[in-house]
Enzyme design. Structure first.
Site, PDB file in Angstrom:
ATOM      1  N   ASP A  45     -26.028  26.851 -43.674  1.00  0.00           N
ATOM      2  CA  ASP A  45     -25.422  25.759 -44.439  1.00  0.00           C
ATOM      3  C   ASP A  45     -25.275  26.083 -45.924  1.00  0.00           C
ATOM      4  O   ASP A  45     -24.774  25.265 -46.686  1.00  0.00           O
ATOM      5  CB  ASP A  45     -26.262  24.488 -44.259  1.00  0.00           C
ATOM      6  CG  ASP A  45     -25.548  23.235 -44.742  1.00  0.00           C
ATOM      7  OD1 ASP A  45     -24.334  23.103 -44.493  1.00  0.00           O
ATOM      8  OD2 ASP A  45     -26.199  22.382 -45.376  1.00  0.00           O
ATOM      9  N   SER A  84     -21.920  18.393 -46.260  1.00  0.00           N
ATOM     10  CA  SER A  84     -21.736  18.723 -44.849  1.00  0.00           C
ATOM     11  C   SER A  84     -21.585  17.436 -44.043  1.00  0.00           C
ATOM     12  O   SER A  84     -22.302  16.456 -44.267  1.00  0.00           O
ATOM     13  CB  SER A  84     -22.941  19.509 -44.321  1.00  0.00           C
ATOM     14  OG  SER A  84     -23.143  20.690 -45.080  1.00  0.00           O
ATOM     15  N   GLN A 113     -18.308  24.310 -38.987  1.00  0.00           N
ATOM     16  CA  GLN A 113     -18.735  23.146 -39.769  1.00  0.00           C
ATOM     17  C   GLN A 113     -17.527  22.477 -40.401  1.00  0.00           C
ATOM     18  O   GLN A 113     -16.580  23.145 -40.836  1.00  0.00           O
ATOM     19  CB  GLN A 113     -19.705  23.560 -40.882  1.00  0.00           C
ATOM     20  CG  GLN A 113     -20.226  22.381 -41.708  1.00  0.00           C
ATOM     21  CD  GLN A 113     -21.120  22.816 -42.847  1.00  0.00           C
ATOM     22  OE1 GLN A 113     -20.669  23.078 -43.943  1.00  0.00           O
ATOM     23  NE2 GLN A 113     -22.410  22.922 -42.565  1.00  0.00           N
TER      24      GLN A 113
END
Length: 291
Positions: free
Chosen positions: A207, A232, A282
């Site tokens: 991430d 995110s 993502q």
């Protein structure tokens, strides 16, 4: 093992409260909320601790629901969805202040043989030839309007050696280029042989840079230079082959689309000898600040 890496490992060592309920704490983040990679990794730890036998994580799918409070503990509740002959499924909800902040579904599989093929590893320079964060960031202090950003970035990289193949977006703002980014990463010290630990550390790191490729396409530097507001939204990973997070891994990232205030990024993680270890996708919030 250096102190920051031990601190990260302690962060992932959740406290069991009751059966299938765990508690975790947070570490200071670069932004004033819980780092998404941390909550994803902790949730996977919680799920993994309820899995029987030698089944390894093969996939996870997650949604970030609310910004986490770094000053408060996080409670992880695990739901044992299914224990099959080959696969185990778990659902995890992360809760703070009585509200869910994160939701994860994870699947684990007993080892077995099957068909084998993979995309070839893209070309990338030897990671040892690239500057680490301590060499790269202070040399570009003039790029950051807030001088404290460099210290926060260096602290975030203290446990993980992360090296950019090309300049990251926060050093190239105003210069759009192909929406592709590569980084090498590994922990700054050797780890135990527990496969779940290596998977969780890769989840943590995944991430950190995944939305960089979205920013590169538009010449945006991101939150660090103040020209983008981002977070995110969801995250998915598939673990194909064994790997070690304390050995160099190539994170090859690409953005196929951005629209509606969101940006999509996909990525592959390769071992240094060319094995495709992980696939990642993502979508993130990517907004231009209002002036």
């Amino acid at each position: 093992m250096n102190e920051p890496l031990q601190s990260l490992l302690d962060l992932l060592d959740l406290e069991p409260i009751e059966q299938d309920i765990f508690r975790g704490v947070s570490r200071p983040a670069v932004v004033p909320r819980v780092f998404g990679g941390q909550v994803a990794a902790q949730a996977l730890v919680a799920a993994g601790r309820t899995v029987p036998g030698e089944r390894g994580a093969h996939s996870l799918h997650a949604y970030f629901l609310r910004p986490g409070d770094p000053g408060a503990p996080i409670v992880y509740q695990v739901d044992r969805i299914r224990d099959g002959r080959s696969f185990t499924t778990r659902r995890v909800v992360a809760i703070q202040h009585g509200q869910p902040i994160f939701h994860l579904s994870a699947s684990f599989q007993a080892a077995e043989e099957g068909l084998e093929h993979q995309d070839p590893m893209p070309r990338a320079p030897d990671p040892e030839t690239l500057p680490d964060a301590a060499e790269l960031l202070p040399a570009h202090a003039d790029k950051f309007p807030d001088p404290g950003v460099i210290d926060r970035l260096l602290e975030a990289r203290a446990a993980v050696d992360l090296r950019y193949v090309e300049d990251p977006p926060f050093l190239t703002a105003g210069k759009p280029r192909e929406p592709r980014s590569q980084v090498w990463f590994r922990t700054r010290g050797k780890l135990a042989d527990d496969p779940l630990l290596h998977v969780c550390l890769a989840t943590y790191v995944s991430d950190m840079t995944l939305l960089d490729s979205v920013l590169l396409a538009h010449g945006r530097g991101g939150w660090a230079v103040g020209d983008v507001v981002g977070a995110s939204l969801d995250h998915a990973m598939w673990f194909h082959r064994p790997f070690r997070a304390d050995e160099w891994l190539l994170y090859d990232q690409h953005s196929p689309s951005a629209s509606g205030g969101r940006g999509l990024a996909s990525a592959s993680i390769y071992t240094q000898d060319g094995r495709l270890a992980v696939s990642v996708i993502q979508e993130g919030l990517v907004r231009i600040p209002r002036t």
